[in-house]
Write an enzyme that holds these catalytic residues in place. Structure first.
Site, PDB file in Angstrom:
ATOM      1  N   LYS A  65       2.004  -7.992  -6.667  1.00  0.00           N
ATOM      2  CA  LYS A  65       1.280  -6.762  -7.042  1.00  0.00           C
ATOM      3  C   LYS A  65       2.262  -5.715  -7.573  1.00  0.00           C
ATOM      4  O   LYS A  65       2.035  -5.120  -8.623  1.00  0.00           O
ATOM      5  CB  LYS A  65       0.555  -6.203  -5.834  1.00  0.00           C
ATOM      6  N   ASN A  66       3.371  -5.524  -6.861  1.00  0.00           N
ATOM      7  CA  ASN A  66       4.278  -4.417  -7.204  1.00  0.00           C
ATOM      8  C   ASN A  66       5.189  -4.715  -8.384  1.00  0.00           C
ATOM      9  O   ASN A  66       5.971  -3.866  -8.791  1.00  0.00           O
ATOM     10  CB  ASN A  66       5.077  -3.998  -5.977  1.00  0.00           C
ATOM     11  N   ARG A 100      -2.127   5.387  -6.439  1.00  0.00           N
ATOM     12  CA  ARG A 100      -0.964   6.255  -6.711  1.00  0.00           C
ATOM     13  C   ARG A 100      -0.060   5.679  -7.790  1.00  0.00           C
ATOM     14  O   ARG A 100       0.625   6.392  -8.491  1.00  0.00           O
ATOM     15  CB  ARG A 100      -0.114   6.430  -5.459  1.00  0.00           C
ATOM     16  N   CYS A 154      -1.189   9.630   0.708  1.00  0.00           N
ATOM     17  CA  CYS A 154      -2.065   8.534   1.138  1.00  0.00           C
ATOM     18  C   CYS A 154      -1.843   8.389   2.639  1.00  0.00           C
ATOM     19  O   CYS A 154      -1.110   9.148   3.256  1.00  0.00           O
ATOM     20  CB  CYS A 154      -1.736   7.257   0.383  1.00  0.00           C
ATOM     21  N   ARG A 171       4.164  11.083  -0.013  1.00  0.00           N
ATOM     22  CA  ARG A 171       4.530  10.307  -1.207  1.00  0.00           C
ATOM     23  C   ARG A 171       4.639  11.198  -2.446  1.00  0.00           C
ATOM     24  O   ARG A 171       3.914  11.062  -3.426  1.00  0.00           O
ATOM     25  CB  ARG A 171       3.538   9.166  -1.385  1.00  0.00           C
ATOM     26  N   VAL A 181       6.202  12.931  -5.919  1.00  0.00           N
ATOM     27  CA  VAL A 181       6.782  12.336  -7.143  1.00  0.00           C
ATOM     28  C   VAL A 181       7.825  13.280  -7.723  1.00  0.00           C
ATOM     29  O   VAL A 181       8.116  13.240  -8.927  1.00  0.00           O
ATOM     30  CB  VAL A 181       5.689  12.002  -8.181  1.00  0.00           C
ATOM     31  N   ASP A 182       8.403  14.116  -6.862  1.00  0.00           N
ATOM     32  CA  ASP A 182       9.377  15.116  -7.338  1.00  0.00           C
ATOM     33  C   ASP A 182      10.591  14.481  -8.005  1.00  0.00           C
ATOM     34  O   ASP A 182      11.160  15.039  -8.955  1.00  0.00           O
ATOM     35  CB  ASP A 182       9.814  16.017  -6.171  1.00  0.00           C
ATOM     36  N   GLN A 183      10.976  13.294  -7.552  1.00  0.00           N
ATOM     37  CA  GLN A 183      12.151  12.650  -8.157  1.00  0.00           C
ATOM     38  C   GLN A 183      11.816  12.062  -9.531  1.00  0.00           C
ATOM     39  O   GLN A 183      12.675  12.038 -10.417  1.00  0.00           O
ATOM     40  CB  GLN A 183      12.700  11.574  -7.219  1.00  0.00           C
ATOM     41  N   ASP A 208       7.177  -2.708   3.611  1.00  0.00           N
ATOM     42  CA  ASP A 208       5.859  -3.352   3.445  1.00  0.00           C
ATOM     43  C   ASP A 208       5.676  -4.532   4.382  1.00  0.00           C
ATOM     44  O   ASP A 208       4.594  -5.112   4.420  1.00  0.00           O
ATOM     45  CB  ASP A 208       5.688  -3.829   1.997  1.00  0.00           C
ATOM     46  N   ILE A 246      11.383   4.438   5.837  1.00  0.00           N
ATOM     47  CA  ILE A 246      11.007   4.763   4.461  1.00  0.00           C
ATOM     48  C   ILE A 246       9.848   5.751   4.381  1.00  0.00           C
ATOM     49  O   ILE A 246       9.909   6.726   3.632  1.00  0.00           O
ATOM     50  CB  ILE A 246      10.651   3.467   3.669  1.00  0.00           C
ATOM     51  N   ARG A 283      -6.880  -4.614  -2.039  1.00  0.00           N
ATOM     52  CA  ARG A 283      -6.015  -3.951  -3.026  1.00  0.00           C
ATOM     53  C   ARG A 283      -4.762  -4.768  -3.270  1.00  0.00           C
ATOM     54  O   ARG A 283      -4.179  -4.718  -4.346  1.00  0.00           O
ATOM     55  CB  ARG A 283      -5.602  -2.555  -2.528  1.00  0.00           C
TER      56      ARG A 283
HETATM   57  C1  EPZ Z   1       6.673   1.384  -3.896  1.00  0.00           C
HETATM   58  O1  EPZ Z   1       6.025   2.611  -3.659  1.00  0.00           O
HETATM   59  C2  EPZ Z   1       5.655   0.312  -3.552  1.00  0.00           C
HETATM   60  N1  EPZ Z   1       4.497   0.444  -4.447  1.00  0.00           N
HETATM   61  C3  EPZ Z   1       5.231   0.463  -2.093  1.00  0.00           C
HETATM   62  O2  EPZ Z   1       4.338  -0.601  -1.804  1.00  0.00           O
HETATM   63  C4  EPZ Z   1       6.466   0.323  -1.208  1.00  0.00           C
HETATM   64  O3  EPZ Z   1       6.103   0.526   0.134  1.00  0.00           O
HETATM   65  C5  EPZ Z   1       7.511   1.365  -1.626  1.00  0.00           C
HETATM   66  O4  EPZ Z   1       7.812   1.226  -3.032  1.00  0.00           O
HETATM   67  C6  EPZ Z   1       8.811   1.228  -0.853  1.00  0.00           C
HETATM   68  O5  EPZ Z   1       9.331  -0.059  -1.040  1.00  0.00           O
HETATM   69  C7  EPZ Z   1       4.596  -0.019  -5.711  1.00  0.00           C
HETATM   70  O6  EPZ Z   1       5.624  -0.517  -6.133  1.00  0.00           O
HETATM   71  C8  EPZ Z   1       3.363   0.121  -6.567  1.00  0.00           C
HETATM   72  P1  EPZ Z   1       9.148   4.974  -3.184  1.00  0.00           P
HETATM   73  P2  EPZ Z   1       6.723   3.983  -4.187  1.00  0.00           P
HETATM   74  O7  EPZ Z   1       9.061   5.935  -4.315  1.00  0.00           O
HETATM   75  O8  EPZ Z   1       7.517   3.716  -5.404  1.00  0.00           O
HETATM   76  C9  EPZ Z   1      10.105   9.128  -1.150  1.00  0.00           C
HETATM   77  C10 EPZ Z   1       2.471  -1.600  -0.842  1.00  0.00           C
HETATM   78  O9  EPZ Z   1       2.098  -1.714   0.329  1.00  0.00           O
HETATM   79  N2  EPZ Z   1       9.970   9.710  -2.506  1.00  0.00           N
HETATM   80  O10 EPZ Z   1      10.163   3.898  -3.232  1.00  0.00           O
HETATM   81  O11 EPZ Z   1       5.666   5.027  -4.231  1.00  0.00           O
HETATM   82  C11 EPZ Z   1       8.797   8.580  -0.628  1.00  0.00           C
HETATM   83  O12 EPZ Z   1       8.032   9.602  -0.037  1.00  0.00           O
HETATM   84  C12 EPZ Z   1       3.009  -0.293  -1.347  1.00  0.00           C
HETATM   85  O13 EPZ Z   1       2.449  -2.527  -1.695  1.00  0.00           O
HETATM   86  C13 EPZ Z   1      10.215  11.062  -2.700  1.00  0.00           C
HETATM   87  O14 EPZ Z   1      10.522  11.788  -1.760  1.00  0.00           O
HETATM   88  O15 EPZ Z   1       7.714   4.310  -2.996  1.00  0.00           O
HETATM   89  C14 EPZ Z   1       9.251   7.551   0.371  1.00  0.00           C
HETATM   90  O16 EPZ Z   1       9.567   8.203   1.592  1.00  0.00           O
HETATM   91  C15 EPZ Z   1       2.945   0.784  -0.285  1.00  0.00           C
HETATM   92  N3  EPZ Z   1      10.090  11.581  -3.955  1.00  0.00           N
HETATM   93  C16 EPZ Z   1      10.550   7.000  -0.247  1.00  0.00           C
HETATM   94  O17 EPZ Z   1      10.949   7.975  -1.215  1.00  0.00           O
HETATM   95  C17 EPZ Z   1       9.751  10.798  -5.027  1.00  0.00           C
HETATM   96  O18 EPZ Z   1       9.676  11.336  -6.165  1.00  0.00           O
HETATM   97  C18 EPZ Z   1      10.369   5.667  -0.957  1.00  0.00           C
HETATM   98  O19 EPZ Z   1       9.252   5.805  -1.830  1.00  0.00           O
HETATM   99  C19 EPZ Z   1       9.523   9.425  -4.814  1.00  0.00           C
HETATM  100  C20 EPZ Z   1       9.640   8.896  -3.545  1.00  0.00           C
END
Ligand code: EPZ
Length: 426
Positions: A26-27, A97, A121, A126, A128-130, A309, A331, A401
């Site tokens: 999926k990812n 998202r 969620c 979660r 998206v500031d980065q 995950d 995480i 999903r």
């Molecule tokens: C991806 O989500 C996956 N989704 C998630 O899978 C997975 O849990 C996650 O990566 C971590 O491996 C997809 O790939 C579609 P992150 P993502 O940005 O990219 C913080 C599932 O079950 N952060 O790596 O949204 C964030 O809050 C889903 O399949 C910021 O602070 O996760 C988190 O604490 C759930 N600012 C950490 O970073 C940002 O701009 C990692 O989040 C972005 C992230």
């Protein structure tokens, strides 16, 4: 008023025996579908998992003007030669998202993107500031207005960018944006997940110039345009890990087919510690366990550490294993919603901040529980497979999903599980 809702009904106690074929990841599928926006030519994808989130992504791309075609349930083609709309609406983004993944492609190819801010969620805020910080560093003018990310740029310019946190979709958005930017972009602190690598490999087939993908330092040299390509999505390491935890909990012998074992070494190491024998046979894992599993401590980390995950699934396994285990979720700040549901089934789990203590109990007893998020629903399925009596899992749209035909795959392995319709008289 009658509301109809699907649920899973499981009678626990059956060992798992037989073969299971793992679906596409999926990812990896979600960012790769969005990468179709980067070219006016056709991208043809195979081994696409038949999931609700894939449907949502295809709907979003069609909404933007892409011509999307589902040739079979696992083959999809995208042609984005008539993009008329650069706005991803709230209705679609709130459903998933990962819709934020259209931001980078739209911005770099069309110079503009308006994407609804993805809400939080169940598992965390979660933000998206980065994504915004790094795309701004590439020269985009980005502002947040009325709940939308509004991004504009005449032409993105490559530079060194460094997300403050390792972010999977953030890294993916930056890589996609950099493919058509001017000059060289270096991403420090990049995510190394296999799904980031699969996206990069697809982009390279489309004509992108990317090096270092799969490491924390990715270098992209912008090109003038990208072309159509064909690509087979990698197998889903999290689905494979979920079946490993299910087997460890129920006992039995299964062959998990069509995976990349090297993408899930942390999970395989951990499941071996629980007492499962795992033999690698080319792209298959032959797994067996005949005694009660041992509790295993879990600390989630960015790849190649143990995937967040997989945390809920290991927690379900630990809840009936011999001994006490510690789980640390590093995480996401709220990824323990499955705990209260597991405790309803008789588990003995206590939470203290991002630490959870799981005292293995001799048995779980079936009850009605509700799924709260995707991986939580997988953990409830695992618990139901071993609980005494009947477990009913409500709100299983969460499961759909991210898992293709989970109950059919488990039925083939001998589990007593079926999907039913719950008529709620309100
Ligand atoms: C991806 O989500 C996956 N989704 C998630 O899978 C997975 O849990 C996650 O990566 C971590 O491996 C997809 O790939 C579609 P992150 P993502 O940005 O990219 C913080 C599932 O079950 N952060 O790596 O949204 C964030 O809050 C889903 O399949 C910021 O602070 O996760 C988190 O604490 C759930 N600012 C950490 O970073 C940002 O701009 C990692 O989040 C972005 C992230």
């Amino acid at each position: 008023m009658v509301s109809m809702e699907e649920e899973l009904q499981i009678i626990g106690g059956s060992e798992l025996e037989g073969d299971v074929i793992i679906s596409g990841a999926k990812n990896a599928a979600l960012p790769i579908l969005c990468a179709g926006l980067l070219t006016s030519e056709t991208i043809s994808l195979s081994n696409v998992p038949d999931l609700h989130d894939v449907d949502t992504t295809i709907n979003l791309l069609s909404h933007l003007g892409s011509t999307t075609k589902r040739h079979t349930k696992n083959e999809v083609s995208i042609m984005s030669n008539k993009i008329e709309n650069l706005k991803a609406p709230y209705e679609l983004v709130k459903a998933m998202r990962a819709s934020i993944l259209v931001l980078g492609p739209l911005l770099t190819r069309f110079g503009e993107a308006i994407v609804s801010m993805p809400g939080g969620c169940a598992i965390g805020q979660r933000p998206v500031d980065q994504h915004i910080k790094c795309l701004s560093a590439l020269g985009a003018d980005i502002r947040i207005e009325h709940g939308f990310v509004i991004a504009k740029s005449r032409k993105l310019k490559g530079t060194l960018v460094r997300p403050d946190v390792v972010t999977v979709t953030g890294t993916e958005n930056i890589i996609m944006a950099a493919t058509l930017a001017e000059g060289e972009t270096i991403i420090e602190n990049a995510a190394c997940e296999p799904e980031v690598v699969d996206l990069s490999n697809m982009l390279i087939k489309m004509g992108a110039n990317i090096k270092g993908h799969g490491t924390n330092r990715v270098i992209i040299h912008g090109v003038d345009r990208l072309y159509g390509a064909k690509h087979k999505i990698i197998p889903d390491r999290i689905e494979a890990g979920t079946f490993l935890c299910a087997l460890a909990a129920t006992g039995g012998n299964i062959k998990i087919k069509g995976i990349n074992p090297n993408d899930m070494l942390a999970t395989i190491d951990k499941i071996r510690l629980s007492g499962v024998t795992v033999k690698q046979d080319d792209g298959n894992l032959i797994c067996s366990i005949s005694k009660r599993p041992k509790s295993v401590d879990i600390v989630t980390r960015e790849y190649p550490g143990l995937a967040t995950d997989m945390q809920a699934q290991f927690m379900a396994l630990n809840s009936i294993s011999h001994g006490t285990s510690m789980i640390v979720e590093n995480i996401f700040e709220n990824r323990y919603l499955h705990v209260q549901e597991l405790n309803r089934l008789g588990a003995d789990i206590t939470i203290n901040g991002n630490f959870a203590t799981v005292r293995g109990v001799d048995f779980l007893s079936g009850a009605t529980v509700k799924a709260t998020d995707l991986r939580a629903s997988a953990s409830l399925v695992i618990a139901g497979l071993v609980a005494q009596g009947k477990t009913t899992i409500e709100q299983i749209y969460h499961l759909d999903r991210g898992y293709e035909n989970m109950e059919l795959k488990l039925q083939k392995l001998g589990a007593n599980i079926k999907r039913a319709i719950n008529r709620n008289e309100e």
